[in-house]
Design a protein around this motif. Structure first.
Motif, PDB file in Angstrom:
ATOM      1  N   THR A 285      39.380  36.051  37.361  1.00 31.29           N
ATOM      2  CA  THR A 285      38.229  36.962  37.325  1.00 31.29           C
ATOM      3  C   THR A 285      36.923  36.193  37.417  1.00 31.29           C
ATOM      4  O   THR A 285      35.992  36.643  38.087  1.00 31.29           O
ATOM      5  CB  THR A 285      38.256  37.823  36.052  1.00 31.29           C
ATOM      6  OG1 THR A 285      38.352  36.974  34.908  1.00 31.29           O
ATOM      7  CG2 THR A 285      39.410  38.787  36.055  1.00 31.29           C
ATOM      8  N   ASN A 286      36.858  35.036  36.763  1.00 36.04           N
ATOM      9  CA  ASN A 286      35.646  34.212  36.877  1.00 36.04           C
ATOM     10  C   ASN A 286      35.491  33.666  38.289  1.00 36.04           C
ATOM     11  O   ASN A 286      34.383  33.614  38.822  1.00 36.04           O
ATOM     12  CB  ASN A 286      35.665  33.069  35.870  1.00 36.04           C
ATOM     13  CG  ASN A 286      35.393  33.538  34.463  1.00 36.04           C
ATOM     14  OD1 ASN A 286      34.821  34.598  34.256  1.00 36.04           O
ATOM     15  ND2 ASN A 286      35.817  32.770  33.494  1.00 36.04           N
ATOM     16  N   ARG A 287      36.590  33.259  38.902  1.00 37.86           N
ATOM     17  CA  ARG A 287      36.523  32.764  40.291  1.00 37.86           C
ATOM     18  C   ARG A 287      36.029  33.859  41.216  1.00 37.86           C
ATOM     19  O   ARG A 287      35.226  33.604  42.122  1.00 37.86           O
ATOM     20  CB  ARG A 287      37.883  32.255  40.748  1.00 37.86           C
ATOM     21  CG  ARG A 287      38.201  30.879  40.201  1.00 37.86           C
ATOM     22  CD  ARG A 287      39.452  30.359  40.805  1.00 37.86           C
ATOM     23  NE  ARG A 287      40.532  31.145  40.169  1.00 37.86           N
ATOM     24  CZ  ARG A 287      41.804  31.021  40.415  1.00 37.86           C
ATOM     25  NH1 ARG A 287      42.219  30.179  41.317  1.00 37.86           N
ATOM     26  NH2 ARG A 287      42.695  31.739  39.791  1.00 37.86           N
TER      27      ARG A 287
ATOM     28  N   VAL B 212      32.308  42.287  35.979  1.00 33.55           N
ATOM     29  CA  VAL B 212      32.581  43.561  35.304  1.00 33.55           C
ATOM     30  C   VAL B 212      33.698  44.299  36.032  1.00 33.55           C
ATOM     31  O   VAL B 212      34.606  44.849  35.406  1.00 33.55           O
ATOM     32  CB  VAL B 212      31.300  44.421  35.222  1.00 33.55           C
ATOM     33  CG1 VAL B 212      31.609  45.843  34.794  1.00 33.55           C
ATOM     34  CG2 VAL B 212      30.309  43.780  34.275  1.00 33.55           C
ATOM     35  N   MET B 213      33.654  44.308  37.351  1.00 30.07           N
ATOM     36  CA  MET B 213      34.675  45.017  38.118  1.00 30.07           C
ATOM     37  C   MET B 213      36.047  44.370  37.985  1.00 30.07           C
ATOM     38  O   MET B 213      37.063  45.016  38.219  1.00 30.07           O
ATOM     39  CB  MET B 213      34.263  45.125  39.577  1.00 30.07           C
ATOM     40  CG  MET B 213      33.109  46.084  39.764  1.00 30.07           C
ATOM     41  SD  MET B 213      32.778  46.488  41.461  1.00 30.07           S
ATOM     42  CE  MET B 213      34.247  47.366  41.903  1.00 30.07           C
ATOM     43  N   ALA B 214      36.080  43.085  37.619  1.00 32.25           N
ATOM     44  CA  ALA B 214      37.361  42.399  37.454  1.00 32.25           C
ATOM     45  C   ALA B 214      37.952  42.617  36.060  1.00 32.25           C
ATOM     46  O   ALA B 214      39.051  42.164  35.788  1.00 32.25           O
ATOM     47  CB  ALA B 214      37.181  40.904  37.710  1.00 32.25           C
ATOM     48  N   SER B 215      37.243  43.339  35.193  1.00 31.59           N
ATOM     49  CA  SER B 215      37.769  43.582  33.848  1.00 31.59           C
ATOM     50  C   SER B 215      38.979  44.517  33.939  1.00 31.59           C
ATOM     51  O   SER B 215      39.081  45.343  34.856  1.00 31.59           O
ATOM     52  CB  SER B 215      36.695  44.183  32.946  1.00 31.59           C
ATOM     53  OG  SER B 215      36.478  45.529  33.284  1.00 31.59           O
TER      54      SER B 215
ATOM     55  N   GLY C 160      43.337  53.938  44.046  1.00 32.09           N
ATOM     56  CA  GLY C 160      43.892  53.114  45.110  1.00 32.09           C
ATOM     57  C   GLY C 160      42.964  52.004  45.564  1.00 32.09           C
ATOM     58  O   GLY C 160      43.123  51.483  46.665  1.00 32.09           O
ATOM     59  N   LEU C 161      41.993  51.633  44.731  1.00 31.39           N
ATOM     60  CA  LEU C 161      41.028  50.607  45.104  1.00 31.39           C
ATOM     61  C   LEU C 161      41.197  49.314  44.320  1.00 31.39           C
ATOM     62  O   LEU C 161      40.362  48.425  44.402  1.00 31.39           O
ATOM     63  CB  LEU C 161      39.597  51.127  44.894  1.00 31.39           C
ATOM     64  CG  LEU C 161      39.217  52.352  45.712  1.00 31.39           C
ATOM     65  CD1 LEU C 161      37.863  52.865  45.278  1.00 31.39           C
ATOM     66  CD2 LEU C 161      39.213  52.008  47.181  1.00 31.39           C
ATOM     67  N   GLY C 162      42.276  49.190  43.547  1.00 27.86           N
ATOM     68  CA  GLY C 162      42.496  47.992  42.753  1.00 27.86           C
ATOM     69  C   GLY C 162      42.885  46.810  43.617  1.00 27.86           C
ATOM     70  O   GLY C 162      43.276  46.947  44.768  1.00 27.86           O
ATOM     71  N   LEU C 163      42.761  45.621  43.028  1.00 26.67           N
ATOM     72  CA  LEU C 163      43.106  44.407  43.739  1.00 26.67           C
ATOM     73  C   LEU C 163      44.515  43.973  43.392  1.00 26.67           C
ATOM     74  O   LEU C 163      45.017  44.226  42.306  1.00 26.67           O
ATOM     75  CB  LEU C 163      42.143  43.270  43.338  1.00 26.67           C
ATOM     76  CG  LEU C 163      40.693  43.464  43.727  1.00 26.67           C
ATOM     77  CD1 LEU C 163      39.854  42.317  43.164  1.00 26.67           C
ATOM     78  CD2 LEU C 163      40.555  43.499  45.237  1.00 26.67           C
TER      79      LEU C 163
END
Length: 84
Positions: A4-6, A60-63, A74-77
């Motif tokens: 998430t930091n990367r 924040v979006m990677a939380s 359906g937008l997750g990584l």
């Protein structure tokens, strides 16, 4: 470093690269106007702030909470391991 930091750092760098790509055109416009030349330091500060805000937004979006919300639409990584 965590994934998430990367991702956040990568997003900030991408935003910074996009801003740098526009700088030559802005410099040409600023050179033609004394009023714009006086505002140039503010424009540089705004560009740096945009890159910082993009990095924070990516973090924040990677939380997990936001990722779970995005997965519902359906937008997750896909995680680094290749699984969701």
């Amino acid at each position: 470093m965590s994934p998430t930091n990367r991702r956040a750092i990568r997003t900030a760098l991408q935003t910074f690269a996009a801003v740098v790509a526009v700088v030559p055109a802005l410099a040409a416009v600023v050179a033609d106007s004394s009023a714009l030349a006086a505002a140039a330091p503010w424009a540089v500060t705004a560009a740096a702030s945009a890159a910082a805000v993009a990095g924070v937004a990516a973090r924040v979006m990677a939380s997990p909470v936001v990722e779970a919300l995005l997965d519902r639409f359906g937008l997750g990584l896909v995680d680094d391991g290749g699984t969701r």
